[in-house]
Motif scaffolding. Structure first.
Motif, mmCIF file in Angstrom:
data_model
loop_
_atom_site.group_PDB
_atom_site.id
_atom_site.type_symbol
_atom_site.label_atom_id
_atom_site.label_comp_id
_atom_site.label_asym_id
_atom_site.label_seq_id
_atom_site.Cartn_x
_atom_site.Cartn_y
_atom_site.Cartn_z
ATOM 1 N N ASP A 259 0.827 -1.198 0.000
ATOM 2 C CA ASP A 259 0.000 0.000 0.000
ATOM 3 C C ASP A 259 0.868 1.258 0.000
ATOM 4 O OD1 ASP A 259 -2.783 1.136 0.387
ATOM 5 O OD2 ASP A 259 -1.722 2.054 2.080
ATOM 6 N N GLU B 48 1.587 -1.354 3.976
ATOM 7 C CA GLU B 48 1.025 -2.655 4.363
ATOM 8 C C GLU B 48 0.935 -3.594 3.161
ATOM 9 O OE1 GLU B 48 -2.368 -0.347 5.824
ATOM 10 O OE2 GLU B 48 -2.474 -1.741 7.503
ATOM 11 N N LYS C 294 -5.721 -6.148 3.487
ATOM 12 C CA LYS C 294 -4.597 -5.208 3.697
ATOM 13 C C LYS C 294 -4.142 -5.401 5.139
ATOM 14 C CE LYS C 294 -5.201 -0.641 3.879
ATOM 15 N NZ LYS C 294 -5.467 0.729 3.458
ATOM 16 N N MET D 88 -2.306 -4.443 11.731
ATOM 17 C CA MET D 88 -3.702 -4.830 11.893
ATOM 18 C C MET D 88 -4.191 -5.461 10.595
ATOM 19 S SD MET D 88 -5.528 -1.074 11.863
ATOM 20 C CE MET D 88 -7.185 -1.710 11.943
ATOM 21 N N ASN E 94 -7.119 -5.542 7.661
ATOM 22 C CA ASN E 94 -8.249 -4.833 7.042
ATOM 23 C C ASN E 94 -8.799 -5.673 5.908
ATOM 24 O OD1 ASN E 94 -7.960 -1.927 8.234
ATOM 25 N ND2 ASN E 94 -5.905 -2.536 7.592
ATOM 26 N N GLU F 221 -11.793 -5.810 2.884
ATOM 27 C CA GLU F 221 -12.779 -4.997 2.169
ATOM 28 C C GLU F 221 -13.351 -5.777 0.991
ATOM 29 O OE1 GLU F 221 -11.957 -0.693 1.591
ATOM 30 O OE2 GLU F 221 -12.338 -1.157 -0.514
#
Lengths: 180, 321
Positions: A50, A55, A75, A79, A81, A83
């Motif tokens: 990213d 990330e 992602k 942490m 993520n 989507e």
């Protein structure tokens, strides 16, 4: 020789950015499995880092037999993520369609928190409480106190209806786990 | 005063000295609950002792399915000694060890329990850094934390964080974004990332302008039930849901007997029963805290462990009757 120099000093540090950060979730956290669904026509995996955060990003694009499409993005580093972006050829999505799509999408999440109430019911209740209308766009966070998971969990949905420019109705379901 | 060394009761190790201690303690309760039959203190773990343990677990601990076993640092042992002073425990255990009758047997009565029950001896305080205007945790949430303290054998919990206004949240994010924006993107979820984007796109503006734009974004997100941080919520929202961090180190420093595992277990039990909406054990993270979210008066506290001596909850301070 010069090209090797360029590789080592410029390209390699960028490529290894997320690994250098010492991520909680390594690149291998998400494996590029084949999506299994008889309604799927084709799939394609992509991966990159990213731009904003460095990330790991692994993205699965799906084309269904009825020409609807979905993009599933993982992602992760400190942490996780998740989507899911679903675009349909239908005129609009109703509440039931949205709830079904979210439940379907959730199966792809690499981390699976438990819910106190069925996810389907959480979605329908949230859409009702917001007075969902398929002609209008909507963005809502879903209730965190319905989650049984020992970490921060942020999840929600966004819906955009079809518009006169020819944009198809789109649903986004997101889930962020961990972080602050 | 050492308590028991090994487990006593059904499938327990049942060392004689330990069994004598348990029999002595159980006898203290026989005057209070008739189903806890007085036992001969002989160090033999037989059916009568098993039955008395189960009766105690049912009558006093509030266990629906008593297992008839007492572990050295377990819940049943904690309940057995909860209303007996340290001096009395010392005398009882010494007598039991020496296979003698205690000079002064201790008898727990309903009055003893009602006099000492409730949450009077427990403290939930704020860490000095918490602003006075942020010391707004409800009595209800305080009582919930005190129950967890009592369950875990601790006396004090220290709150390190409560409400954070959008302005404070934006200010923290702006400061950290200036230091390492990429790191901040990695730490926040979708809502937080949207606020960081505002900073990212408006770097050429003044700090005051950026801050206001970030605050506006946070407020926008809250309108659609989206939060940048667990603590970032309006005052009105906070009244409806108390968001509390209990600091690991501050709480450790405030307790002589500190048992984070038991405290976590007690908080989990309160979450399971619906008194805590949400618990995140962040003691292993950099935050080093227990994060809890409590909806005041969501569930009447007197329903907690109904029938247990822990919590004759009409006596719970500040709890709704």
């Amino acid at each position: 020789m010069i090209s090797r120099f360029i590789f080592i000093f410029f390209i390699l540090p960028i490529a290894c950015n997320a690994e250098n950060i010492n991520c909680k979730y390594p690149s291998s956290f998400v494996d590029e499995q084949t999506a299994k669904n008889e309604n799927i026509k084709s799939i394609k995996w992509e991966k990159h880092l990213d731009d904003d955060s460095g990330e790991h990003v692994k993205k699965l694009s799906i084309i269904f037999n009825n020409k609807d499409t979905a993009i599933i993005e993982h992602k992760y580093c400190d942490m996780y993520n998740f989507e899911y972006t679903f675009t349909t050829k239908q005129q609009a999505l109703n509440k039931k369609d949205i709830a079904e799509q979210v439940v379907y999408a959730f199966k792809y999440s690499k981390i699976q928190p438990k819910f106190k109430t069925k996810l389907n019911t959480i979605i329908l209740n949230a859409l009702d409480s917001q007075g969902f209308d398929a002609k209008n766009s909507l963005s809502i966070g879903l209730p965190s106190d319905q989650i049984l998971y020992n970490d921060n969990v942020e999840y929600g949905i966004e819906y955009s209806p079809a518009n006169s420019n020819g944009t198809a109705p789109t649903l986004v379901f997101y889930l962020s786990i961990g972080g602050i | 005063m050492k308590g028991i060394v090994r487990s006593v009761g059904v499938n327990g190790i049942n060392q004689r000295k330990d069994v004598r201690i348990i029999q002595t303690y159980l006898n203290s309760f026989s005057a209070w609950k008739k189903k806890i039959m007085p036992l001969k203190v002989d160090g033999i773990a037989g059916n009568k002792t098993y039955h008395a343990i189960k009766a105690f677990q049912q009558q006093a601990v509030g266990m629906k399915n008593p297992d008839g076993r007492i572990d050295p640092h377990g819940k049943t042992f904690r309940y057995l000694t909860m209303y007996i002073s340290q001096e009395q425990q010392q005398a009882l255990e010494t007598a039991a060890h020496q296979n003698q009758r205690a000079a002064r047997p201790v008898l727990i009565s309903s009055k003893t329990v009602s006099d000492q029950t409730g949450l009077n001896g427990f403290t939930v305080s704020y860490k000095s850094g918490v602003l006075k205007s942020r010391r707004i945790v409800s009595n209800y949430a305080m009582s919930v934390i005190k129950i967890a303290l009592k369950e875990s054998g601790m006396k004090t919990a220290v709150i390190t964080s409560t409400l954070r206004t959008p302005e404070e949240q934006a200010s923290i994010m702006l400061k950290n974004a200036k230091i390492d924006l990429k790191k901040q993107y990695r730490l926040y979820g979708r809502g937080g990332d949207a606020v960081l984007k505002i900073y990212d796109k408006n770097k050429d503006k003044s700090d005051t302008e950026i801050l206001q734009l970030m605050v506006d974004k946070i407020n926008d997100l809250e309108k659609s039930n989206r939060r940048v941080s667990n603590h970032c919520i309006s005052k009105n929202g906070y009244v409806k849901k108390n968001i509390i961090d209990i600091g690991l180190n501050s709480t450790k420093n405030a307790n002589k007997k500190f048992n984070p595992k038991k405290f976590t277990k007690a908080l989990k039990s309160l979450e399971k029963e619906g008194f805590i909406n949400r618990l995140i054990d962040e003691t292993g993270k950099s935050n080093q805290c227990w994060h809890i979210e409590v909806t005041p008066n969501k569930k009447i506290l007197s329903n907690y462990n109904k029938g247990s001596i822990l919590n004759q909850t009409t006596f719970v301070n500040g709890a709704p009757k």
